[in-house]
Scaffold this active site. Sequence first.
Site, mmCIF file in Angstrom:
data_model
loop_
_atom_site.group_PDB
_atom_site.id
_atom_site.type_symbol
_atom_site.label_atom_id
_atom_site.label_comp_id
_atom_site.label_asym_id
_atom_site.label_seq_id
_atom_site.Cartn_x
_atom_site.Cartn_y
_atom_site.Cartn_z
ATOM 1 N N PHE A 94 -0.435 5.507 -3.425
ATOM 2 C CA PHE A 94 -0.575 6.892 -2.968
ATOM 3 C C PHE A 94 -0.582 7.813 -4.190
ATOM 4 O O PHE A 94 0.177 7.589 -5.138
ATOM 5 C CB PHE A 94 0.585 7.244 -2.030
ATOM 6 C CG PHE A 94 0.390 8.541 -1.312
ATOM 7 C CD1 PHE A 94 -0.396 8.598 -0.168
ATOM 8 C CD2 PHE A 94 0.975 9.705 -1.777
ATOM 9 C CE1 PHE A 94 -0.597 9.802 0.500
ATOM 10 C CE2 PHE A 94 0.783 10.914 -1.117
ATOM 11 C CZ PHE A 94 0.001 10.953 0.032
ATOM 12 N N SER A 124 -3.348 -0.813 -2.073
ATOM 13 C CA SER A 124 -4.228 0.192 -1.491
ATOM 14 C C SER A 124 -3.541 1.544 -1.494
ATOM 15 O O SER A 124 -2.330 1.642 -1.735
ATOM 16 C CB SER A 124 -4.637 -0.235 -0.080
ATOM 17 O OG SER A 124 -5.697 0.569 0.395
ATOM 18 N N MET A 130 0.820 -1.208 0.000
ATOM 19 C CA MET A 130 0.000 0.000 0.000
ATOM 20 C C MET A 130 0.856 1.261 0.000
ATOM 21 O O MET A 130 2.058 1.200 0.253
ATOM 22 C CB MET A 130 -0.983 0.009 1.166
ATOM 23 C CG MET A 130 -0.412 0.211 2.529
ATOM 24 S SD MET A 130 -1.714 0.293 3.795
ATOM 25 C CE MET A 130 -2.833 1.502 3.121
ATOM 26 N N CYS A 131 0.222 2.361 -0.338
ATOM 27 C CA CYS A 131 0.815 3.690 -0.318
ATOM 28 C C CYS A 131 1.982 3.757 -1.303
ATOM 29 O O CYS A 131 1.801 3.587 -2.493
ATOM 30 C CB CYS A 131 1.214 4.048 1.115
ATOM 31 S SG CYS A 131 1.655 5.773 1.367
ATOM 32 N N ALA A 132 3.207 3.963 -0.815
ATOM 33 C CA ALA A 132 4.388 4.027 -1.685
ATOM 34 C C ALA A 132 5.001 2.657 -1.937
ATOM 35 O O ALA A 132 5.844 2.512 -2.824
ATOM 36 C CB ALA A 132 5.433 4.961 -1.069
#
Length: 190
Positions: free
Chosen positions: A121, A153, A100-102
């Site tokens: 992200f 995500s 998720m994110c980065a």
Amino acid sequence: MTKVAVVFADGCEEIEALTPVDVMRRLGIEVTMVGLDKLHIMGAHEIPLEMQTTISPALLDYDAVVFPGGSTGAANLRESNELMEIMRKRQANGQWNAAMCAAPLAFARYGLLDGHQFTCFPGIEKEIAHTNPTAIFSPAITVVDEAGHLITSRGPATAMAFAFKIAQVLGVATTDMQDDMLYTYLKQEI
């Protein structure tokens, strides 16, 4: 019993790392906190985190391996050749991997996103497009790419949705726990 490993690196986003651990343990999933290269990890917001083990080929024995984000944590995961080799084997074996994110940046370097759907992200998708032009970005909160055995995500606010989605993909019923944690209520408000 379903087994999940969450891989932590210095600079990880704590909420993205600990939410999956918390949610999945509540669901009865065996979760192992794995340090990239040591047992004592410092999160992005100076929260010290204690791991149970460090990365090894034993990651091949888990039903899913999860990467939290945080720009520094994701960069540390991305640069690990040992982890890259393990994660490539997992994908070749048809095992689930989540980021998720980065952290999808690590998956991009490893080649796991080639030809597969993902989310991340906002803005990270532009970096991924440079190295993985066949990766298919979606702005959804969570994305499941069954062909690539990938779950991704967006960022801190999506950590709980991410955790529940991983559990669901692994065949674990989540409805009662979503109610108990007021997640169902929160989804109605959003």
